[in-house]
Design an enzyme around this catalytic site. Structure first.
Site, PDB file in Angstrom:
ATOM      1  N   SER A 139      18.006  -7.280 -26.521  1.00  0.00           N
ATOM      2  CA  SER A 139      17.272  -7.160 -27.792  1.00  0.00           C
ATOM      3  C   SER A 139      17.601  -8.382 -28.651  1.00  0.00           C
ATOM      4  CB  SER A 139      17.724  -5.892 -28.518  1.00  0.00           C
ATOM      5  OG  SER A 139      17.274  -5.876 -29.847  1.00  0.00           O
ATOM      6  N   TYR A 152      24.206  -0.221 -31.576  1.00  0.00           N
ATOM      7  CA  TYR A 152      23.122  -0.856 -30.822  1.00  0.00           C
ATOM      8  C   TYR A 152      23.360  -2.367 -30.715  1.00  0.00           C
ATOM      9  CZ  TYR A 152      18.288  -1.789 -29.378  1.00  0.00           C
ATOM     10  OH  TYR A 152      17.166  -2.180 -28.683  1.00  0.00           O
TER      11      TYR A 152
HETATM   12  P1  NDP Z   1      11.628   4.229 -25.206  1.00  0.00           P
HETATM   13  O1  NDP Z   1      12.356   5.194 -26.080  1.00  0.00           O
HETATM   14  O2  NDP Z   1      10.159   4.246 -25.166  1.00  0.00           O
HETATM   15  O3  NDP Z   1      12.194   4.320 -23.724  1.00  0.00           O
HETATM   16  C1  NDP Z   1      13.549   4.474 -23.439  1.00  0.00           C
HETATM   17  C2  NDP Z   1      13.679   4.757 -21.962  1.00  0.00           C
HETATM   18  O4  NDP Z   1      15.063   4.839 -21.613  1.00  0.00           O
HETATM   19  C3  NDP Z   1      13.023   6.067 -21.571  1.00  0.00           C
HETATM   20  O5  NDP Z   1      12.281   5.874 -20.384  1.00  0.00           O
HETATM   21  C4  NDP Z   1      14.206   6.983 -21.307  1.00  0.00           C
HETATM   22  O6  NDP Z   1      13.880   7.892 -20.268  1.00  0.00           O
HETATM   23  C5  NDP Z   1      15.247   5.990 -20.809  1.00  0.00           C
HETATM   24  N1  NDP Z   1      16.604   6.482 -20.944  1.00  0.00           N
HETATM   25  C6  NDP Z   1      17.328   6.659 -22.066  1.00  0.00           C
HETATM   26  N2  NDP Z   1      18.532   7.163 -21.781  1.00  0.00           N
HETATM   27  C7  NDP Z   1      18.575   7.308 -20.424  1.00  0.00           C
HETATM   28  C8  NDP Z   1      19.547   7.796 -19.524  1.00  0.00           C
HETATM   29  N3  NDP Z   1      20.739   8.220 -19.943  1.00  0.00           N
HETATM   30  N4  NDP Z   1      19.246   7.796 -18.210  1.00  0.00           N
HETATM   31  C9  NDP Z   1      18.042   7.380 -17.770  1.00  0.00           C
HETATM   32  N5  NDP Z   1      17.086   6.901 -18.581  1.00  0.00           N
HETATM   33  C10 NDP Z   1      17.351   6.869 -19.895  1.00  0.00           C
HETATM   34  O7  NDP Z   1      12.151   2.808 -25.706  1.00  0.00           O
HETATM   35  P2  NDP Z   1      11.754   1.309 -25.302  1.00  0.00           P
HETATM   36  O8  NDP Z   1      10.842   1.273 -24.170  1.00  0.00           O
HETATM   37  O9  NDP Z   1      11.411   0.629 -26.544  1.00  0.00           O
HETATM   38  O10 NDP Z   1      13.195   0.773 -24.869  1.00  0.00           O
HETATM   39  C11 NDP Z   1      13.488   0.269 -23.579  1.00  0.00           C
HETATM   40  C12 NDP Z   1      14.567  -0.790 -23.711  1.00  0.00           C
HETATM   41  O11 NDP Z   1      14.063  -1.841 -24.522  1.00  0.00           O
HETATM   42  C13 NDP Z   1      15.841  -0.291 -24.379  1.00  0.00           C
HETATM   43  O12 NDP Z   1      16.959  -0.835 -23.696  1.00  0.00           O
HETATM   44  C14 NDP Z   1      15.738  -0.871 -25.782  1.00  0.00           C
HETATM   45  O13 NDP Z   1      17.000  -1.087 -26.363  1.00  0.00           O
HETATM   46  C15 NDP Z   1      15.025  -2.184 -25.498  1.00  0.00           C
HETATM   47  N6  NDP Z   1      14.365  -2.786 -26.646  1.00  0.00           N
HETATM   48  C16 NDP Z   1      13.320  -2.159 -27.296  1.00  0.00           C
HETATM   49  C17 NDP Z   1      12.729  -2.761 -28.395  1.00  0.00           C
HETATM   50  C18 NDP Z   1      11.601  -2.131 -29.131  1.00  0.00           C
HETATM   51  O14 NDP Z   1      11.286  -2.608 -30.241  1.00  0.00           O
HETATM   52  N7  NDP Z   1      10.948  -1.112 -28.620  1.00  0.00           N
HETATM   53  C19 NDP Z   1      13.175  -4.066 -28.882  1.00  0.00           C
HETATM   54  C20 NDP Z   1      14.269  -4.617 -28.137  1.00  0.00           C
HETATM   55  C21 NDP Z   1      14.824  -4.011 -27.060  1.00  0.00           C
HETATM   56  P3  NDP Z   1      14.161   9.466 -20.258  1.00  0.00           P
HETATM   57  O15 NDP Z   1      14.013   9.962 -21.654  1.00  0.00           O
HETATM   58  O16 NDP Z   1      13.139   9.982 -19.291  1.00  0.00           O
HETATM   59  O17 NDP Z   1      15.543   9.584 -19.738  1.00  0.00           O
END
Ligand code: NDP
Length: 254
Positions: A139, A152
């Site tokens: 990020s 974070y």
């Molecule tokens: P979402 O909340 O849309 O997706 C998060 C994903 O992580 C889900 O698919 C969730 O799946 C999965 N997840 C969370 N915890 C677990 C776990 N313990 N085991 C397996 N899967 C897990 O968020 P984003 O798509 O935005 O985020 C994805 C990545 O991008 C993250 O690392 C975030 O920090 C990073 N990011 C996002 C930004 C943004 O502005 N959106 C900016 C910068 C970085 P499930 O619930 O099915 O387990």
């Protein structure tokens, strides 16, 4: 660009950035492993991939903090190899140094950082065989401090060093390790902070007004950056932290 005969594991494939990357890479002919805890949403992504005419993905309902062995072993059992590991699963909570609990801190570190160490370690023997690569979804918060996102920011800054240290370590084995550092991307992540749709829109509008490109990021922006860094045309790139931020960091924003 083609990922034909490449097996790609995407963690956090049930939503947002991971979902978009999985669908995009499948369109580029990758065999994709969809990892997340929510089986129903993973199945929806699988159906979307099949509806696009791409190869049938493997769905693995798994928690990255507990199931690293299962994720790697089941992927190899099903597809016979691993070419790319995309460590995307992540979470964000809002707290500062003054009010963070150790429980909340440990949970964020566990999901955003510790799980990546475990998955990386277990994938190394397979990635060495294929001269594959790892892509960590970090990020802009890894590169710029945001006081109310303490755990974070710490987790993503550490993930950036994990990316660079692993890149140096694994280069002699022919394994590349890179990261993308997105700014705000329109995904469900912000809803997890407990804000409603109106507050979410206000937040996105505030980013939009100070990002040089005049908009926030979309999942298509991260998908194309991920495809580039994990693809063959980036074969001389390792240890790279690539901002996907519309110029935000350059302008001093996160
Ligand atoms: P979402 O909340 O849309 O997706 C998060 C994903 O992580 C889900 O698919 C969730 O799946 C999965 N997840 C969370 N915890 C677990 C776990 N313990 N085991 C397996 N899967 C897990 O968020 P984003 O798509 O935005 O985020 C994805 C990545 O991008 C993250 O690392 C975030 O920090 C990073 N990011 C996002 C930004 C943004 O502005 N959106 C900016 C910068 C970085 P499930 O619930 O099915 O387990």
């Amino acid at each position: 660009m083609s990922f034909k005969d490449k097996v790609v594991i995407v963690t956090g494939a049930s939503s947002g950035i991971g979902r978009g990357a999985a669908i995009h890479l499948a369109k580029l002919a990758a065999d994709v492993v969809l990892v997340g805890r929510n089986q129903e949403r993973l199945n929806e992504v699988k159906q979307q991939i099949i509806a696009n005419g791409s190869s049938e993905p493997l769905v693995l309902a798994a928690d990255v903090t507990k199931d690293s062995e299962k994720i790697i072993n089941e992927s190899v059992k099903h597809f016979g190899k691993i070419n790319v590991l995309i460590n995307n699963a992540g979470m964000m909570t809002e707290e500062s140094i003054e009010n963070v609990t150790m429980e909340a801190f440990d949970k964020t570190i566990d999901v955003n950082l510790r799980s990546v160490v475990q998955l990386t370690q277990k994938a190394i023997p397979y990635l060495e065989q294929t001269k594959g690569n790892i892509l960590n979804v970090s990020s802009t918060a890894g590169l710029k401090a945001v006081p109310n996102l303490l755990s974070y920011c710490v987790s993503k800054a550490a993930l950036d060093q994990l990316t660079k240290c692993s890149a140096l370590n694994l280069a002699p084995k022919g394994i590349r390790v890179n990261a993308i550092n997105p700014a705000a991307i329109r995904t469900p992540l912000y809803k997890a902070l407990g804000i409603d749709s109106k507050a979410e829109q206000e937040l996105f509008d505030s980013y939009k007004s100070h990002y040089p490109m005049g908009r926030i990021g979309e999942v298509s922006d991260t998908s194309s950056a991920i495809a580039y860094l994990t693809g063959d045309s980036a074969s001389f790139l390792t240890g790279v932290l690539l901002p996907v931020d519309g110029g935000a960091l350059t302008a001093g924003y996160d």
